[in-house]
Design a protein around this motif. Structure first.
Motif, PDB file in Angstrom:
ATOM      1  N   VAL A  56      36.544  67.192  -0.285  1.00 20.94           N
ATOM      2  CA  VAL A  56      37.227  65.931  -0.166  1.00 20.94           C
ATOM      3  C   VAL A  56      37.972  65.487   1.028  1.00 20.94           C
ATOM      4  O   VAL A  56      37.725  64.452   1.335  1.00 20.94           O
ATOM      5  N   PRO A  92      40.493  68.896  -8.401  1.00 20.82           N
ATOM      6  CA  PRO A  92      39.078  68.881  -7.910  1.00 20.82           C
ATOM      7  C   PRO A  92      38.262  69.981  -8.693  1.00 20.82           C
ATOM      8  O   PRO A  92      38.739  70.962  -9.422  1.00 20.82           O
ATOM      9  N   GLU A 138      35.905  59.179   0.696  1.00 19.83           N
ATOM     10  CA  GLU A 138      35.245  58.978  -0.376  1.00 19.83           C
ATOM     11  C   GLU A 138      35.037  57.656  -0.905  1.00 19.83           C
ATOM     12  O   GLU A 138      34.344  57.314  -1.480  1.00 19.83           O
ATOM     13  N   GLU A 139      36.186  56.772  -0.320  1.00 22.75           N
ATOM     14  CA  GLU A 139      36.212  55.585  -1.035  1.00 22.75           C
ATOM     15  C   GLU A 139      37.140  54.725  -0.142  1.00 22.75           C
ATOM     16  O   GLU A 139      37.736  55.068   0.861  1.00 22.75           O
ATOM     17  N   GLN A 188      28.079  60.326  -3.495  1.00 19.21           N
ATOM     18  CA  GLN A 188      28.593  61.069  -2.475  1.00 19.21           C
ATOM     19  C   GLN A 188      29.503  61.970  -3.493  1.00 19.21           C
ATOM     20  O   GLN A 188      29.617  63.321  -3.084  1.00 19.21           O
ATOM     21  N   VAL A 189      30.071  61.582  -4.691  1.00 21.30           N
ATOM     22  CA  VAL A 189      30.864  62.495  -5.337  1.00 21.30           C
ATOM     23  C   VAL A 189      30.051  63.391  -6.204  1.00 21.30           C
ATOM     24  O   VAL A 189      30.378  64.781  -6.152  1.00 21.30           O
ATOM     25  N   LEU A 239      31.579  65.001 -13.027  1.00 23.02           N
ATOM     26  CA  LEU A 239      31.432  66.099 -12.341  1.00 23.02           C
ATOM     27  C   LEU A 239      32.144  67.449 -12.749  1.00 23.02           C
ATOM     28  O   LEU A 239      31.664  68.462 -12.851  1.00 23.02           O
ATOM     29  N   GLU A 257      32.890  70.179  -6.579  1.00 22.72           N
ATOM     30  CA  GLU A 257      33.159  69.764  -5.277  1.00 22.72           C
ATOM     31  C   GLU A 257      33.454  70.747  -4.644  1.00 22.72           C
ATOM     32  O   GLU A 257      33.456  71.019  -3.270  1.00 22.72           O
ATOM     33  N   ALA A 299      32.910  59.141 -12.122  1.00 15.30           N
ATOM     34  CA  ALA A 299      32.129  60.196 -11.311  1.00 15.30           C
ATOM     35  C   ALA A 299      32.920  61.588 -11.333  1.00 15.30           C
ATOM     36  O   ALA A 299      32.165  62.736 -11.453  1.00 15.30           O
ATOM     37  N   LEU A 300      34.104  61.675 -11.122  1.00 13.31           N
ATOM     38  CA  LEU A 300      34.882  63.108 -11.193  1.00 13.31           C
ATOM     39  C   LEU A 300      34.799  63.628 -12.729  1.00 13.31           C
ATOM     40  O   LEU A 300      34.756  64.611 -12.892  1.00 13.31           O
ATOM     41  N   ARG A 321      34.965  56.037  -8.997  1.00 13.03           N
ATOM     42  CA  ARG A 321      35.486  57.437  -8.673  1.00 13.03           C
ATOM     43  C   ARG A 321      35.970  58.171  -9.924  1.00 13.03           C
ATOM     44  O   ARG A 321      35.486  59.582  -9.863  1.00 13.03           O
TER      45      ARG A 321
END
Length: 845
Positions: free
Chosen positions: A222, A243, A227-228, A23-24, A72, A247, A68-69, A65
C-alpha cells in the motif's frame, strides 16, 4: 446548498473505480463484485451533496476502497485457514518446520526490540504509521516534514528491521519467516487471538507488531503506490482498517525462490502458496481524444521512460479508452500512429499511480504547402511562418491540467516564396501567421483538409505624403534585408529588396542611421529638403565592415578555466529611439550575433574552456566589462578596448567569502524539500540584477528537512532566490539575516487553477484575484514549451484574460480568496475560492 449528484454523474466514474477495485483485490472478477456492491451501497445511501468533482471522487474512492478491503480481509481469512489446514496435514513431511501460534509471542518480543533499536526519526514514523494508523501525508503534517521524507524514513526503517532480524536469526532461518507469516495472517475463531498473547495493556502494541511483521516479513504494497485520490486519503482516518494478509503476503524473506529450493513442498501446498502470494495487477488507463473532443479508436498507446524501450502498451477501443499494466515508475504516455495523427499533449507520470483520468490529445495529420507573395504578386523569400492554434481551442483541450507544451509549427519561405509544412495537427481555429521585414503581419485560417495551394499575400502598405524612402546596401552593393533604419523617432525595417519607407518626420534635416546584424552601422546626412547632403540623387545607406569584438578567458585563483562564468558590459551607444523589444536599447544590441542566446552582443556565459567573446561592438570604443564567478558570485570589473583578443579575468579568494546555510519552510513552518536556491547579484552596472545560470551544476536544493548550504559564497550584494514548482519565488538579501549560517526562509505555497464559465462563456472577458484583505494578487501563467523550444511564462497583477469562457492555468499564492470577473473593464461578480497546493483546481462558474 448543493443537491445530490445525478445517477449519470455517479456512473461516469465507473472506469476509474473499477481500476481502483482491481488494484486492491488483484482479481478482475472480484473487482467487478466490489464495483457492484459499491453501486448498491451508493444507491442505498447516496452522498448528501456534491460540492465539487474532487469531493465526489474522494467520497466514491473511500466507499470502494472500504468494500474492497473488507472483501480482501474475508478472502485472506479463508485462505489463512486453508494454509493452516494444509500445514497440519503435512506437518511430518519435508516441507520444513511449522511454527506454533504460541511461539509468535517470542517473535513479537524480538520484533519489539528491533523497533526500539531504530534511530529516533525512523522509530517515530514507524510508530505513527503502524501504531497510530496515520497516513504518510498526516505524519508529514504532524512532524512538519514532506511526504517524501516520511516515505523515505519508513523505507529505511523497514529495511533496517529486516536486516536486524536477518543478522540475529539468519537470512534463511525458517522459524522467524514462518512466524512473521502467522503474524501477517492471525487466526480468528480458532486458537488464541493475537491480543491474548500479551497483557491487555499491550494489545495495541500487538496490533502494531502484527502490521510491522507483515511489512518486513512479507512485503507491504500500500505505501509504495497511490491507491486512491489524495482527497480520499485525507478523509479516511476514521475508517482505517488493518492491512489484510492478501495485501501483505507478497514476498516472504528470504526470497520465495530461495525457500522453494531449500524446502520442497507437496504440489497442493505450492498451489495454495502461489495463489496466496500472487501480487495484484495494477493498471493505468485513460482516453485518447482529438482536438474536437471526439474519442480516437484504434491507436497504439505506449508507456516508456526517457531513452528506454516501451515498458507497457495498449490500444484504444471504440470509445477511445485504453488500459495497460502500470510499471510503477516514471515515464511518458504517447501514441504511435504518425500516419494518421499528430500528438499534441502526452501524459507524464511519476512513480505513484495517477489519481486523475489520463487524457492524451491528438490531432488529425495534415500536410500544407503554398507560396508567399507581396501585393503585386511577387514572391517574398525568407518570410517567417508559424502555424498557431486559437486561444479558446487551446485552453479547452485539457481542462484543469497544467500545459507543458504549446502546439505550433515553424517554417520559412524559400527563394521563390514557396513553403511547406508536414505533419501539422489540425484543429478548429488553426491559422498561419506570416511576418516579413517591410510588411505588416498576415494571418490565414487553415482548411480542414490538406492543401498544397495556399496563398499568403502581404497587402500593400499605404505610405503618407512627405516620407523618406531609400535603400540599404552592404559593402558589395547588395541589398540588406531586415536592417533597422531610424531618423529621429521614426523607425522602419528594410524589405527583402533592402528598401525602406519612413513616415514624414517633423523635420527633414538630420542623420539617417541603418543597423544590421554583423555589419558596422551606416549613416547618411540629410538636408532641410530631405535629400542627401552629399548630392546623391537617391537615398542609399551603405553598411561596411565587420564589427569588432572582445575575446578572452575567465579563470579561477589557480588559473583553471571557469565554465558558465557570466561576462557582460552595460556600456553601449544608446539608440535614442524606442523599439518593440525591450532588450534592444543600444547600437551593440542590433549589431551583435543573436543566433546563440549564450553568446549575444553584450553578455554571455563562458564555454567549458573558460572562453568568451562579446560581439557587435563599435570601433575605437572602450567598454567596462564585468565577470561573475558561477559558484561564489565574486565580481570582477575592468575597462577593455574593442578589438582586444586575449583578455583574462582572474578571480582571487576574497575575505568576503563565507559559508551560507539555512532552512526553507512553508508559510506554516513545515520544511519544504526540493527547493532550488538560486543566487543573485543585485545592482551591478546599468544591467541591474544578475542571476547565476540555471544550467549551473550541481544545483543547490533543499533536503527532506528543508536544509540548504553553500560552502563559500560572497556576501556583498548577494541575494538568495528559492524557487520550486509548488512555491512562489521571492528574493532575500543576505545582509538582512543576522546569522547567515542559520537562515530561515518562509515561502507561501503555489496553487494552480483554471476558470471555466459554463453558464455563459460571454459573461466575462477577464478576471482578477484578491487575497483575504481584498488586495489584488500577482499571478503567473505558464504557457509551456513553444515550437521554438523555449518556455514562455508571464506574470502580473492586472486582469487575466478569458477566451471563449476559459482561462489559462493560473498559478497564485495559497492566500488567494476571491475571483472578480470583468466584462470590458466593468466588474460582473465576485466568487469566493479555496485553493490547494497540489494539482490544478478547475473552477466552474
Amino acid at each position: 446548498m448543493h443537491s445530490p449528484p445525478e445517477l449519470e454523474t455517479l456512473l461516469g466514474h465507473t472506469h476509474w473505480l473499477r481500476a481502483l477495485a482491481l488494484q486492491v483485490v488483484g482479481d478482475a472478477d472480484a473487482a467487478e463484485d466490489v464495483l457492484q456492491e459499491t453501486w448498491l451501497a451508493v444507491l442505498r445511501n447516496p452522498p448528501r451533496e456534491a460540492s465539487d468533482e474532487n469531493g465526489l471522487r474522494a467520497w466514491l474512492a473511500r466507499v470502494t476502497r472500504n468494500i474492497a478491503l473488507r472483501a480482501l480481509r474475508s478472502s485472506a481469512r479463508r485462505r489463512a485457514r486453508e494454509v493452516r489446514g494444509a500445514r497440519r496435514e503435512t506437518q511430518e513431511s519435508d516441507a520444513g518446520p511449522v511454527v506454533h501460534p504460541f511461539d509468535c509471542a517470542f517473535w513479537q518480543r524480538e520484533l519489539m526490540d528491533a523497533v526500539m533499536a531504530l534511530d529516533e526519526p525512523q522509530r517515530v514514523v514507524v510508530v505513527l504509521r503502524y501504531l497510530e494508523g496515520l497516513q504518510p501525508e498526516e505524519i508529514a503534517r504532524s512532524l512538519g516534514v514532506s511526504g517524501t521524507a516520511v516515505r523515505s524514513r519508513l523505507n529505511r526503517a523497514l529495511t533496517s528491521l529486516r536486516l536486524q532480524l536477518e543478522r540475529k536469526h539468519g537470512k534463511k532461518n525458517a522459524d522467524w519467516t514462518s512466524a512473521l507469516i502467522l503474524l501477517a495472517a492471525p487466526p480468528r475463531g480458532s486458537g488464541p487471538a493475537l491480543g491474548a498473547l500479551l497483557m491487555k495493556a499491550q494489545a495495541k502494541v500487538a496490533v502494531v507488531l502484527f502490521v510491522i511483521a507483515s511489512v518486513i516479513g512479507v512485503g507491504w504494497l500500500v505505501d509504495t503506490s497511490t491507491e486512491e485520490p489524495a482527497e480520499a486519503l485525507a478523509h479516511d482516518r476514521a475508517e482505517l482498517v488493518e492491512p489484510s494478509a492478501q495485501e501483505l503476503v507478497d514476498a516472504v524473506l528470504p526470497a520465495r525462490d530461495e525457500r522453494r529450493s531449500e524446502a520442497p513442498v507437496e504440489r497442493a501446498d505450492r498451489d495454495v502458496a502461489a495463489d496466496r502470494v500472487a501480487p495484484p495487477v495494477v493498471e493505468i488507463g485513460g482516453v485518447v481524444r482529438d482536438t474536437e473532443g471526439q474519442p480516437v479508436p484504434g491507436v497504439s498507446v505506449v508507456f516508456g521512460g526517457a531513452g528506454d524501450a516501451p515498458l507497457a502498451a495498449g490500444r484504444t477501443d471504440a470509445a477511445g479508452a485504453f488500459r495497460m499494466p502500470f510499471p510503477a515508475r516514471s515515464g511518458r504516455l504517447t501514441v504511435r500512429d504518425s500516419e494518421r495523427y499528430v500528438l499534441l499533449f502526452d501524459e507524464v507520470i511519476g512513480e505513484d499511480l495517477p489519481t486523475r483520468e489520463l487524457s492524451i490529445i491528438v490531432a488529425a495529420r495534415r500536410d500544407y504547402a503554398g507560396i508567399v507573395v507581396d501585393a503585386d504578386g511577387q514572391p517574398v523569400p525568407g518570410a517567417r511562418l508559424r502555424i498557431e492554434m486559437d486561444d479558446g481551442t487551446l485552453r479547452g483541450l485539457r481542462l484543469g491540467v497544467q500545459r507543458t507544451t504549446t502546439p505550433g509549427w515553424l517554417g520559412k519561405s524559400g527563394p521563390d516564396g514557396s513553403f511547406e509544412f508536414e505533419s501539422v495537427g489540425w484543429s478548429p481555429g488553426l491559422h498561419i501567421v506570416a511576418r516579413s521585414a517591410g510588411f505588416e503581419l498576415v494571418e490565414l485560417e487553415l482548411p480542414r483538409s490538406a492543401s498544397s495551394g495556399l496563398l499568403v499575400q502581404f497587402p500593400s502598405i499605404a505610405h503618407g505624403a512627405g516620407g523618406i524612402e531609400g535603400i540599404v546596401v552592404d559593402a558589395k552593393e547588395e541589398p540588406v534585408r531586415a536592417a533597422t533604419v531610424f531618423f529621429g523617432q521614426q523607425v522602419a525595417q528594410t524589405a527583402h529588396d533592402g528598401r525602406f519607407h519612413l513616415e514624414g518626420p517633423e523635420r527633414m534635416a538630420g542623420t539617417l542611421i541603418a543597423l544590421a546584424r554583423g555589419k558596422l552601422p551606416g549613416e547618411l546626412e540629410l538636408g532641410a529638403d530631405g535629400r542627401p547632403v552629399n548630392g546623391a540623387a537617391e537615398i542609399v545607406i551603405r553598411l561596411a565592415g565587420d564589427p569588432p569584438s572582445i575575446r578572452g578567458t575567465v579563470v579561477d585563483a589557480q588559473g583553471e578555466p571557469l565554465h558558465l562564468a557570466k561576462v557582460w558590459t552595460s556600456d553601449g551607444r544608446p539608440l535614442g529611439v524606442r523599439l518593440e523589444k525591450r532588450s534592444i536599447s543600444t547600437f551593440e544590441d542590433l549589431l551583435g550575433d543573436a543566433g546563440d542566446a549564450t553568446r549575444s552582443s553584450r553578455h554571455q556565459y563562458t564555454a567549458a574552456d573558460g572562453s568568451f567573446e562579446l560581439t557587435g561592438l563599435l570601433p575605437q570604443a572602450i567598454y567596462e566589462l564585468h565577470s561573475l564567478h558561477p559558484a561564489t558570485l565574486e565580481l570582477l570589473s575592468a575597462e577593455v578596448s574593442a578589438g582586444t583578443e586575449d583578455f583574462v579575468f582572474r578571480f582571487q579568494d576574497s575575505e568576503s567569502m563565507r559559508r551560507v546555510a539555512g532552512h526553507v519552510l512553508s508559510s506554516g513552518g513545515a520544511p519544504i524539500e526540493g527547493v532550488h536556491v538560486l543566487r543573485w547579484r543585485v545592482g551591478v552596472g546599468a544591467q541591474g540584477d544578475v542571476r547565476t545560470p540555471w544550467a549551473l551544476e550541481p544545483v543547490v536544493a533543499t533536503d527532506a528537512d528543508g536544509f540548504f548550504e553553500f560552502e563559500r559564497l560572497c556576501t556583498e550584494g548577494v541575494h538568495l532566490y528559492p524557487s520550486s514548482q509548488h512555491t512562489r519565488g521571492k528574493i532575500f538579501e543576505l545582509a538582512a539575516f543576522d546569522d547567515i549560517e542559520n537562515i530561515e526562509i518562509r515561502l507561501p505555497s503555489r496553487c494552480s487553477f483554471q476558470v471555466l464559465l459554463e453558464r455563459d462563456p460571454l459573461e466575462a472577458d477577464a478576471f482578477k484575484i484578491l487575497d483575504a484583505d481584498g488586495g489584488t494578487m500577482r499571478y503567473t501563467i505558464q504557457y509551456g514549451k513553444t515550437a521554438e523550444g523555449s518556455y514562455v511564462s508571464s506574470s502580473g497583477s492586472g486582469p487575466a484574460g478569458l477566451a471563449d469562457g476559459k482561462s489559462e492555468v493560473v498559478q497564485v499564492d495559497d492566500t488567494a480568496r476571491t475571483i472578480v470577473l470583468y466584462l470590458q473593464g466593468v466588474e460582473v461578480r465576485r466568487v469566493p475560492i479555496e485553493l490547494e497546493p497540489n494539482g490544478v483546481k478547475l473552477i466552474r462558474l
